[in-house]
Design a protein around this motif. Structure first.
Motif, mmCIF file in Angstrom:
data_model
loop_
_atom_site.group_PDB
_atom_site.id
_atom_site.type_symbol
_atom_site.label_atom_id
_atom_site.label_comp_id
_atom_site.label_asym_id
_atom_site.label_seq_id
_atom_site.Cartn_x
_atom_site.Cartn_y
_atom_site.Cartn_z
ATOM 1 N N ARG A 109 0.835 -1.214 0.000
ATOM 2 C CA ARG A 109 0.000 0.000 0.000
ATOM 3 C C ARG A 109 0.864 1.256 0.000
ATOM 4 O O ARG A 109 0.575 2.222 -0.708
ATOM 5 N N PHE A 120 0.876 3.885 -3.183
ATOM 6 C CA PHE A 120 -0.225 4.785 -2.820
ATOM 7 C C PHE A 120 -0.491 5.858 -3.872
ATOM 8 O O PHE A 120 -1.618 6.315 -4.016
ATOM 9 N N HIS A 174 -3.398 1.172 9.190
ATOM 10 C CA HIS A 174 -3.576 0.022 8.296
ATOM 11 C C HIS A 174 -4.236 -1.146 9.027
ATOM 12 O O HIS A 174 -5.184 -1.751 8.527
#
Length: 139
Positions: A20, A24, A39
């Motif tokens: 992630r 991003f 997260h």
């Protein structure tokens, strides 16, 4: 090509966080790297959501990516060194099979305009562009 989807376990959460934060810039909502606690809170909350399904992507038994469905929206991330090898395309085929098992009738992909690689993956898998989405931040 030996690609498989494996259900996500808590021990995979740090790998997902790394992906992630690496990608991003290609997301439409996450605009900066996120912290581990944010997260973990996201995944903990979504574990309760019956419209959330996610898997680790394995290539020759090695974890190379992550894919999730959230309210019909498919998101897929592949480690850079494994990109452009057809892994995401094959993983998306497998996700469609999993979605059918869950009685999901439609999948969508929200892809940023500049994300050409994702566009190719979804188009290869017969996703059709349905609309342009205009947005203005007025905060």
């Amino acid at each position: 090509m030996n690609i498989e989807l494996v259900p996500v376990k808590r021990e995979n959460w740090d790998i997902i966080l790394e992906l992630r934060n690496e990608f991003f810039q290609m997301f439409y909502k996450q605009t900066k790297p996120i912290q581990k606690d944010e997260h973990y809170a996201y995944l903990t909350e979504n574990e309760k959501n019956q419209n959330f399904h996610h898997w680790m992507i394995k290539f020759n038994k090695k974890t190379v990516g992550y894919v999730r469905i959230l309210n019909e929206d498919v998101g897929i991330m592949i480690k850079k060194e494994y990109q452009s090898k057809g892994i995401a395309t094959k993983a998306l085929e497998l996700v469609e099979k999993e979605a059918k098992k869950e009685s999901i009738k439609k999948l969508i992909a929200l892809v940023k305009i500049e994300n050409e690689e994702s566009k190719k993956i979804f188009e290869k898998n017969n996703f059709k562009m349905k609309m342009f989405w205009y947005e203005k931040d007025i905060s």
